[in-house]
Every structure is written in C-alpha cells, then in structure tokens.
Design an enzyme around this catalytic site. Structure first.
Site, PDB file in Angstrom:
ATOM      1  N   ASP A 296      -4.549   5.173   1.741  1.00  0.00           N
ATOM      2  CA  ASP A 296      -3.189   4.659   1.899  1.00  0.00           C
ATOM      3  C   ASP A 296      -2.293   5.702   2.532  1.00  0.00           C
ATOM      4  O   ASP A 296      -2.514   6.902   2.407  1.00  0.00           O
ATOM      5  CB  ASP A 296      -2.620   4.266   0.523  1.00  0.00           C
ATOM      6  CG  ASP A 296      -3.165   2.937   0.046  1.00  0.00           C
ATOM      7  OD1 ASP A 296      -3.093   1.953   0.811  1.00  0.00           O
ATOM      8  OD2 ASP A 296      -3.662   2.886  -1.088  1.00  0.00           O
TER       9      ASP A 296
ATOM     10  N   HIS B 183      -5.724  -4.547   5.789  1.00  0.00           N
ATOM     11  CA  HIS B 183      -5.446  -3.292   5.084  1.00  0.00           C
ATOM     12  C   HIS B 183      -6.534  -3.002   4.043  1.00  0.00           C
ATOM     13  O   HIS B 183      -7.086  -1.889   4.004  1.00  0.00           O
ATOM     14  CB  HIS B 183      -4.070  -3.389   4.413  1.00  0.00           C
ATOM     15  CG  HIS B 183      -3.733  -2.243   3.503  1.00  0.00           C
ATOM     16  ND1 HIS B 183      -2.884  -1.226   3.888  1.00  0.00           N
ATOM     17  CD2 HIS B 183      -4.129  -1.949   2.232  1.00  0.00           C
ATOM     18  CE1 HIS B 183      -2.776  -0.350   2.887  1.00  0.00           C
ATOM     19  NE2 HIS B 183      -3.517  -0.773   1.877  1.00  0.00           N
ATOM     20  N   GLU B 184      -6.827  -3.999   3.212  1.00  0.00           N
ATOM     21  CA  GLU B 184      -7.819  -3.778   2.141  1.00  0.00           C
ATOM     22  C   GLU B 184      -9.200  -3.493   2.733  1.00  0.00           C
ATOM     23  O   GLU B 184      -9.933  -2.634   2.240  1.00  0.00           O
ATOM     24  CB  GLU B 184      -7.862  -4.977   1.192  1.00  0.00           C
ATOM     25  CG  GLU B 184      -6.549  -5.292   0.473  1.00  0.00           C
ATOM     26  CD  GLU B 184      -6.020  -4.164  -0.385  1.00  0.00           C
ATOM     27  OE1 GLU B 184      -6.778  -3.246  -0.733  1.00  0.00           O
ATOM     28  OE2 GLU B 184      -4.803  -4.186  -0.693  1.00  0.00           O
TER      29      GLU B 184
ATOM     30  N   HIS C 294      -9.664   0.079   3.661  1.00  0.00           N
ATOM     31  CA  HIS C 294     -10.138   0.994   2.612  1.00  0.00           C
ATOM     32  C   HIS C 294     -11.668   1.029   2.571  1.00  0.00           C
ATOM     33  O   HIS C 294     -12.268   2.095   2.399  1.00  0.00           O
ATOM     34  CB  HIS C 294      -9.615   0.552   1.241  1.00  0.00           C
ATOM     35  CG  HIS C 294      -8.154   0.797   1.041  1.00  0.00           C
ATOM     36  ND1 HIS C 294      -7.559   2.003   1.312  1.00  0.00           N
ATOM     37  CD2 HIS C 294      -7.162  -0.014   0.585  1.00  0.00           C
ATOM     38  CE1 HIS C 294      -6.258   1.919   1.027  1.00  0.00           C
ATOM     39  NE2 HIS C 294      -5.989   0.703   0.596  1.00  0.00           N
TER      40      HIS C 294
HETATM   41 ZN   LIG Z   1      -4.079   0.274   0.225  1.00  0.00          ZN
END
Ligand SMILES: [Zn+2]
Length: 186
Positions: free
Chosen positions: A124, A114-115, A118
């Site tokens: 998000d 997830h990170e 980015h």
């Molecule tokens: Zn996030």
C-alpha cells in the site's frame, strides 16, 4: 526455403567454430511468463469485474499472465462487511476479498485491481494520489482510476522477472483502508 537455408548455414557455422574450439553462447531464452490462474467461482456478481482487472494488469505488465478458469492460484471472493483485503501466500498466489459495502462507495474495479496488485507484489501507498492504484481508498470515493501507474506496473513486471527483495514475494495480509464516507450530520 530461405529460413531453412539460414538454419543450415548457422548449423554449419557453429560446427565450423566448434571445430576451431570456439563455442557460441546460446541466446538468452525468453523468460517464461508465469500464468496466474484466477478463480471467480466465489466472486458472485464481481466475476466480470475480476476479468476486467485481469485485462488491465495483463495489458500493463510483462512476465505474467492472469488467466481465468485454468486453476486457482488466485481465488476471488465477494463478501459483505469487514472491508476488502488481500491474502498473499506467495508472489502470484493468494486470495482477494471484495466487500460489497466498500464497493457501494468506491469504484469496485479500482478496488479489484488494487487488491490483485497486492497478490502481484505491491504494498500500500496511502498518499491520496489518484494516479496511483496502490493509494487505494486514500484517494477518496471520487477516484475511480483502475489503472496502475507505469512505475507500479514496471515494478510488477520486474518482480516477475525475479528482481527485487524477498519482502515483495513473501506471504502477507493487506487489510485495506477504504474508509467509509462520513454519515451526514443530522
Ligand atoms: Zn491495499
């Protein structure tokens, strides 16, 4: 031998066409994939998780390749407290921080992918959907899915092909909500 003859034939044909004043457009060059070198020297026990997350993104996307130990486009840190977050300095560049306290409650591989998402240009989307990687902690501690959806992966592939808005490429900080599970009522 055959391919050499073919090349000779093509060269001859191009010369002949040029003589006739006809130019043949070169085929579009294969787009050069961006190599994102990630550095796990500060990742502590999460270095292998970073490698798994890199493989997931590499398998799901085109136009970019995450590669270990070739540089420091992306630095990965293990921290304790304060929450996991990502600092994108530009598309494909930045820093990822993984909080050991959140990793004790949530799938650390899901947090990592997830990170990194980015850094790869994704925002998000806290809608609680476990099939989406960028729903993050909103999908709850039981959600261990570390894979981007096809839409998420395609968006990253397209971003690295040069499409979409400047917003997705800009510097940004994503402080993530992977909410702590409620303490049991005593
Ligand atoms: Zn996030």
């Amino acid at each position: 031998m055959t391919s050499r003859l073919n090349r000779l034939a093509v060269a001859f044909l191009a010369t002949a066409l040029a003589t006739l004043g006809i130019t043949v457009a070169n085929p579009a060059p294969a787009s050069a994939a961006m190599t994102i070198c990630y550095n796990t020297s500060q990742a502590g026990s999460y270095a292998s998780v970073a490698n798994q997350a890199a493989s997931i993104w590499n398998n799901a996307t085109v136009n970019l390749t995450l590669s270990a130990n070739c540089g420091s486009n992306l630095r990965i840190y293990q921290i304790t407290g304060g929450g996991s977050y990502a600092v994108r300095t530009s598309l494909g560049n930045g820093r990822v921080y993984i909080d050991t306290q959140q990793a004790a409650q949530y799938s650390v591989l899901r947090i990592m992918t997830h990170e990194i998402g980015h850094i790869l240009g994704l925002p998000d989307n806290y809608n609680g959907n476990c099939s989406l990687l960028m729903s993050g902690g909103s999908a709850g501690t039981s959600c261990t899915n570390p894979y981007p959806s096809s839409a998420e992966a395609n968006r990253v592939s397209n971003l690295f092909a040069g499409t979409f808005s400047a917003t997705d490429r800009s510097a940004d900080i994503f402080r993530d909500s992977w909410p702590a599970a409620l303490a049991p009522v005593s």
